[in-house]
Scaffold this active site. Structure first.
Site, PDB file in Angstrom:
ATOM      1  N   ASP A  21     -16.886  -7.262  65.936  1.00 15.67           N
ATOM      2  CA  ASP A  21     -17.972  -6.337  66.275  1.00 15.67           C
ATOM      3  C   ASP A  21     -18.773  -5.882  65.061  1.00 15.67           C
ATOM      4  OD1 ASP A  21     -17.349  -6.299  69.053  1.00 15.67           O
ATOM      5  OD2 ASP A  21     -15.672  -4.955  68.638  1.00 15.67           O
ATOM      6  N   GLY A  23     -21.681  -7.051  64.189  1.00 16.22           N
ATOM      7  CA  GLY A  23     -23.117  -7.149  64.434  1.00 16.22           C
ATOM      8  C   GLY A  23     -23.730  -8.458  63.974  1.00 16.22           C
ATOM      9  N   THR A  25     -24.633 -11.102  65.666  1.00  9.79           N
ATOM     10  CA  THR A  25     -25.715 -11.613  66.499  1.00  9.79           C
ATOM     11  C   THR A  25     -27.031 -10.914  66.195  1.00  9.79           C
ATOM     12  OG1 THR A  25     -24.154 -12.192  68.252  1.00  9.79           O
ATOM     13  CG2 THR A  25     -26.474 -11.964  68.884  1.00  9.79           C
ATOM     14  N   LYS A  46     -25.651 -21.330  67.748  1.00  8.50           N
ATOM     15  CA  LYS A  46     -24.331 -20.770  67.963  1.00  8.50           C
ATOM     16  C   LYS A  46     -23.309 -21.892  67.898  1.00  8.50           C
ATOM     17  CE  LYS A  46     -21.651 -17.251  69.080  1.00  8.50           C
ATOM     18  NZ  LYS A  46     -21.536 -16.027  68.291  1.00  8.50           N
ATOM     19  N   THR A  50     -18.553 -18.080  73.713  1.00  7.85           N
ATOM     20  CA  THR A  50     -17.655 -17.754  74.815  1.00  7.85           C
ATOM     21  C   THR A  50     -18.203 -16.546  75.567  1.00  7.85           C
ATOM     22  OG1 THR A  50     -16.256 -16.279  73.493  1.00  7.85           O
ATOM     23  CG2 THR A  50     -15.677 -18.623  73.508  1.00  7.85           C
ATOM     24  N   GLU A 123     -24.488 -19.226  63.678  1.00  7.23           N
ATOM     25  CA  GLU A 123     -23.616 -18.073  63.900  1.00  7.23           C
ATOM     26  C   GLU A 123     -22.261 -18.483  64.457  1.00  7.23           C
ATOM     27  OE1 GLU A 123     -23.215 -14.048  66.640  1.00  7.23           O
ATOM     28  OE2 GLU A 123     -25.144 -15.100  66.580  1.00  7.23           O
ATOM     29  N   GLY A 126     -16.703 -14.299  66.022  1.00 12.47           N
ATOM     30  CA  GLY A 126     -15.728 -13.448  65.347  1.00 12.47           C
ATOM     31  C   GLY A 126     -15.767 -13.621  63.840  1.00 12.47           C
TER      32      GLY A 126
END
Length: 221
Positions: A21, A23, A25, A46, A50, A123, A126
């Site tokens: 988490d 950030g 993206t 990407k 998922t 990207e 995780g």
């Protein structure tokens, strides 16, 4: 301050975060938008997505931040060639669908995008140690492909520890880190935010002088 186009001059950059988490993206879309404004022909990709059906949610966020519509390469899945519905680590998501991950498909997609675009922001899912398959960690893919890496960090509790560990792991494998992005959108305490920012900026200048440090403020999507 240098332009991002002066810092990011390689054809492909892997974008990872200190955790799930951080950030990544939003930061990927934000970096891409700035490169576009500087005249760079850039596209985001990407590696494995998922928690989605048919279309990558992360690619949709990228395009929204960039201010451009879905591209032909999005519509034909070139920017998100490996997609699973379960919001989990890629190796689990694939197994739950009775599939295996052929990461060479994503590599081939990157090469295809490079035929048209100057820069690819790839990207990950995780952090660096997330398994892509049972036998392949994300950082192992980055190392094998020799991809310079952009690290996204935050002001959340534990972020300094996670940032320094990520930098150590990348350095141990000889992976270049031209840019660390400090995501100020994930903050709960201004004192911690300010101190963490300055701590990391100073640490990088001492130990990773070739790595640029920039801040990203909160973005409203």
């Amino acid at each position: 301050m240098m332009k991002l186009s002066e810092i990011l001059t390689a054809p492909v950059y892997f974008v990872t975060g200190i955790d799930t988490d951080a950030g990544k993206t939003v930061a990927t879309g934000w970096i891409s938008r700035q490169l576009l404004e500087e005249g760079v022909q850039v596209i985001t990709q990407k590696l494995v997505q998922t928690g989605c059906v048919e279309m990558s949610d992360d690619i949709l966020v990228h395009r929204k931040i960039e201010g451009r519509a879905l591209l032909p390469e999005d519509q034909d899945h070139t920017t998100h060639p490996i997609l699973f519905t379960k919001p989990a680590s890629p190796h689990i998501a694939a197994e739950l669908e009775g599939k295996s991950i052929d990461i060479s498909i994503a590599t081939a997609s990157t090469k295809k995008l490079l035929e048209k675009y100057q820069t690819i922001l790839l990207e990950g899912a995780g952090g660096l140690m997330v398994p892509i398959t049972r036998d392949l960690l994300t950082i192992e893919y980055i190392e094998a492909e020799q991809l310079p890496t952009i690290l996204i960090t935050t002001a959340q509790l534990g972020s300094i520890n996670h940032t320094l560990l990520s930098l150590e792991a990348l350095a141990c494998r000889g992976i270049e880190v031209p840019l660390v992005v400090y995501n100020e959108g994930l903050t709960y305490d201004p004192i911690v935010t300010d101190d963490s920012r300055e701590y990391l900026r100073t640490y990088l200048s001492r130990h990773y002088p070739r790595t640029h440090f920039i801040t990203m403020s909160h973005l409203t999507l």
